[in-house]
Design a protein around this motif. Sequence first.
Motif, PDB file in Angstrom:
ATOM      1  N   THR A  81      38.348  92.658  43.523  1.00  0.00           N
ATOM      2  CA  THR A  81      39.409  93.539  43.053  1.00  0.00           C
ATOM      3  C   THR A  81      39.470  93.574  41.529  1.00  0.00           C
ATOM      4  OG1 THR A  81      41.026  91.748  43.178  1.00  0.00           O
ATOM      5  CG2 THR A  81      40.784  93.157  45.119  1.00  0.00           C
ATOM      6  N   THR A  86      48.844  94.765  44.467  1.00  0.00           N
ATOM      7  CA  THR A  86      47.712  94.176  45.172  1.00  0.00           C
ATOM      8  C   THR A  86      47.033  95.234  46.026  1.00  0.00           C
ATOM      9  OG1 THR A  86      48.832  92.028  45.282  1.00  0.00           O
ATOM     10  CG2 THR A  86      46.961  92.380  46.759  1.00  0.00           C
ATOM     11  N   SER A 111      44.246  96.145  48.926  1.00  0.00           N
ATOM     12  CA  SER A 111      43.589  95.506  50.063  1.00  0.00           C
ATOM     13  C   SER A 111      43.005  96.599  50.958  1.00  0.00           C
ATOM     14  CB  SER A 111      44.569  94.623  50.841  1.00  0.00           C
ATOM     15  OG  SER A 111      45.628  95.402  51.364  1.00  0.00           O
TER      16      SER A 111
END
Length: 116
Positions: A58, A69, A71
């Motif tokens: 990332t 975040t 994902s």
Amino acid sequence: QVQLVESGGGWVQPGGSLRLSCVASTFTISAYAMRWYRQAPGKEREWIASMSSVFGVTDYDDSVKGRFTISRDNARSTAYLQMNKLKPEDTARYYCNMIKDSVNYWGQGTQVTVSS
């Protein structure tokens, strides 16, 4: 044909959280890096987060690092953006992006508004 569909935007007070989703239809995203961008009114679209395909590495823009975040769930062909500690300056339309066969694909975006 590649189609990306974002969802999860809305209005939230400063300090709140939202989780954005980006579903890719007709194919699996497992082989592709996924990215999130945003565009505020009167400003250019800016990159904020990405996740590689193979090892899930990332990367984040400094403006969101430590708060957002990225994902992915390859089985669901879905990428996510968890946004915490939202600030008024995070107000923008958020887009997911991927490049497949040298072509840039974008979703229609989802609006995030942070205000009290």
